[in-house]
Structure formats: C-alpha cells, structure tokens
Motif scaffolding. Structure first.
Motif, PDB file in Angstrom:
ATOM      1  N   GLU A 149      66.574   8.114  53.406  1.00  0.00           N
ATOM      2  CA  GLU A 149      65.511   8.701  54.222  1.00  0.00           C
ATOM      3  C   GLU A 149      66.010   9.679  55.280  1.00  0.00           C
ATOM      4  O   GLU A 149      65.240  10.502  55.765  1.00  0.00           O
ATOM      5  CB  GLU A 149      64.639   7.613  54.869  1.00  0.00           C
ATOM      6  N   LYS A 162      51.063  14.221  47.469  1.00  0.00           N
ATOM      7  CA  LYS A 162      51.994  13.999  46.363  1.00  0.00           C
ATOM      8  C   LYS A 162      53.273  14.817  46.519  1.00  0.00           C
ATOM      9  O   LYS A 162      54.388  14.280  46.472  1.00  0.00           O
ATOM     10  CB  LYS A 162      51.313  14.341  45.032  1.00  0.00           C
ATOM     11  N   VAL A 196      51.304  11.725  54.654  1.00  0.00           N
ATOM     12  CA  VAL A 196      51.590  10.557  53.818  1.00  0.00           C
ATOM     13  C   VAL A 196      51.501   9.321  54.700  1.00  0.00           C
ATOM     14  O   VAL A 196      52.128   9.253  55.759  1.00  0.00           O
ATOM     15  CB  VAL A 196      52.986  10.667  53.173  1.00  0.00           C
ATOM     16  N   PRO A 222      61.076  11.956  56.745  1.00  0.00           N
ATOM     17  CA  PRO A 222      59.918  11.090  56.966  1.00  0.00           C
ATOM     18  C   PRO A 222      59.838  10.646  58.415  1.00  0.00           C
ATOM     19  O   PRO A 222      60.841  10.576  59.126  1.00  0.00           O
ATOM     20  CB  PRO A 222      60.190   9.902  56.038  1.00  0.00           C
ATOM     21  N   VAL A 242      60.567   3.507  47.215  1.00  0.00           N
ATOM     22  CA  VAL A 242      59.978   4.114  48.405  1.00  0.00           C
ATOM     23  C   VAL A 242      59.065   3.062  49.035  1.00  0.00           C
ATOM     24  O   VAL A 242      58.156   2.552  48.375  1.00  0.00           O
ATOM     25  CB  VAL A 242      59.177   5.380  48.051  1.00  0.00           C
ATOM     26  N   GLY A 287      46.853  10.691  51.396  1.00  0.00           N
ATOM     27  CA  GLY A 287      48.156  10.186  51.772  1.00  0.00           C
ATOM     28  C   GLY A 287      48.376   8.703  51.550  1.00  0.00           C
ATOM     29  O   GLY A 287      49.410   8.162  51.928  1.00  0.00           O
ATOM     30  N   THR A 329      54.366  16.308  49.158  1.00  0.00           N
ATOM     31  CA  THR A 329      55.041  15.898  50.402  1.00  0.00           C
ATOM     32  C   THR A 329      55.908  14.666  50.163  1.00  0.00           C
ATOM     33  O   THR A 329      57.026  14.563  50.680  1.00  0.00           O
ATOM     34  CB  THR A 329      54.004  15.612  51.501  1.00  0.00           C
ATOM     35  N   THR A 330      55.420  13.733  49.360  1.00  0.00           N
ATOM     36  CA  THR A 330      56.201  12.548  49.027  1.00  0.00           C
ATOM     37  C   THR A 330      57.488  12.930  48.307  1.00  0.00           C
ATOM     38  O   THR A 330      58.578  12.451  48.632  1.00  0.00           O
ATOM     39  CB  THR A 330      55.374  11.582  48.166  1.00  0.00           C
ATOM     40  N   ILE A 375      52.970   5.118  51.761  1.00  0.00           N
ATOM     41  CA  ILE A 375      53.090   5.110  50.297  1.00  0.00           C
ATOM     42  C   ILE A 375      54.254   4.224  49.857  1.00  0.00           C
ATOM     43  O   ILE A 375      55.335   4.235  50.445  1.00  0.00           O
ATOM     44  CB  ILE A 375      53.266   6.552  49.767  1.00  0.00           C
ATOM     45  N   LEU A 379      56.200   4.649  53.297  1.00  0.00           N
ATOM     46  CA  LEU A 379      56.597   6.004  53.700  1.00  0.00           C
ATOM     47  C   LEU A 379      55.487   6.691  54.479  1.00  0.00           C
ATOM     48  O   LEU A 379      54.338   6.742  54.045  1.00  0.00           O
ATOM     49  CB  LEU A 379      56.929   6.830  52.457  1.00  0.00           C
TER      50      LEU A 379
END
Length: 240
Positions: A66, A40, A17, A53, A4, A209, A42-43, A20, A7
């Motif tokens: 994605e 977290k 976020v 995203p 990732v 985030g 949401t990721t 990240i 992000l």
C-alpha cells in the motif's frame, strides 16, 4: 494471492473508494464491474502504486504494497495493463516489449521475448515495425505482452476490450482466460459484463466506491438484477 482489505482512496476531499475488499487467486480471473465513476480504475491505480490509499491494506503474499512506489509493486509481481493500452507508438513492437521487462533480470529478457512471440505470433511478425501501426486488437496483445515481460504473479487489466470491434473482444477475453490458466492471477475491470463473466471465476460489483455484490461469476450471472442495477441493461446485453 493478492488481497485488498478495507481500501479507502481519496482525491482531495472526494472519497472515490470506500472500504473495498477483493482477493485475486493464482490462475483465476476476478472481475470488477460497475458504472463509470464507481471507483474501479481508482482501485487498480491504488494497487499498482500510482495513487496512495488513504487507508487499508494491499498485500501480495506476505508483502505489503500500500505504500510502495509503482516500480516496487511491479518488482513484487503485480503489473497494470492500463485502459486504452497506451503503447509507445513511435517505438517498435520489440522496443515496447523490452520496456516491459525493465525490472526483470537481464538474462531472462531474451527468453521472455521468445515466449511472448510464441503466445502472440502476430507480434513476432511485426516486431520491427512501429507499435502505432498495429490495429486495436494487436495493440492490446502488445499491452498484454509488455506486462508479461515483467514475469508477474498478478495482472491488473483496465478495460481490455475498450474500443475494439465485437469480433475482437471475444479474442481478447479468450487471451485473458489463457493468461490466468497459465497460473497468473487476473483482476480485470471491464464494462462488457456479459462477455467478461464468461471468462471470469469471481466477480464484484462496485457502486459509489463500495462493493455491493461479491461472489462467483456464476452467481453474478444468476443475479442479473444486481448487475443490472449498477450497469444497466445495455451492458448485460452486449454480445448477446
């Protein structure tokens, strides 16, 4: 490897976020720590294809995820074990497991069922009973088994110890470690920092985030002040 990169995820005008970065290696447990609202879950949802995203990359080996739908993310080898387990209570244990194998080749379902029953014997004993009658720990095993039915390369786990008695938490986290040791990469969100760091290989701490700490689990344990700043003393002392 699941990677990732930078992000960003928003809900309307709210950015949940912010840039990240995290990598999940085969056979390793990557732990994501942070206070409620840190970004977290949401990721995990963005990786799983449940929330698109705003920007950034999510790659599984050479595949970009994605912009993929949730079912196509599962087909690529990434599966989510959601917070609260979310088993289908009226359905039998075996029916729940078979739903997890929906995207798997038909000729592999029976074989995978037997493998899950070997890993979690209690599920074999309860296979014909309603999933809603299982204890919290047994439902977590069912949630793991349901995810494993898709033959994943990476499992995303959102608060697997939530709502479980302390004696069951250690058993569940031991199962997380065993899943990783079988060669599956694990990205786990978990509030029980002390216990989770015992089974993790890597750790990231998220606040507002953003990643504020990234390193090995051993480094995270030795930098308790970093975790303390974003989780609080209670989280570090759980299970002590």
């Amino acid at each position: 490897m699941l990677r990732v990169s930078d992000l960003h995820v928003s809900y309307g005008r709210v950015t949940a976020v912010r840039g990240i970065n995290v990598c999940v290696r085969p056979g390793a447990v990557s732990l994501m720590l942070g206070a409620n609202g840190a970004g977290k879950t949401t990721t995990l949802r963005a990786i799983a294809g449940l929330h698109p995203p705003e920007s950034g990359e999510i790659t599984m080996e050479d595949q970009h995820l994605e912009r993929r739908s949730a079912d196509r993310v599962v087909t690529a080898g990434v599966v989510l074990v959601p917070e609260g387990r979310r088993v289908f209570g009226p359905l039998t244990v075996e029916e729940n497991l078979r739903l997890g194998g929906y995207t798997a080749p038909r000729d592999s379902v029976a074989r995978e069922l037997e493998r899950i029953y070997e890993i979690f014997p209690i599920l074999a004993e309860r296979r014909h009973g309603p999933a809603g009658l299982l204890s919290g720990g047994e439902q977590q095993m069912l949630a793991f088994g349901r995810a494993l039915m898709s033959q994943p390369k990476v499992m995303l786990m959102d608060e697997p110890s939530m709502g479980l008695a302390p004696a069951i938490v250690d058993k569940v986290l031991t199962q997380v470690r065993a899943i990783a040791d079988s060669g599956i990469g694990v990205l786990m969100v978990e509030q029980n920092a002390k216990a989770a760091l015992e089974v993790a290989d890597d750790a990231v701490v998220v606040a507002r985030g953003e990643v504020v700490f990234s390193g090995t689990a051993e480094e995270a344990r030795s930098h308790s002040s970093v975790v303390l700043a974003f989780l609080g003393e209670t989280a570090l002392e759980q299970g002590a």
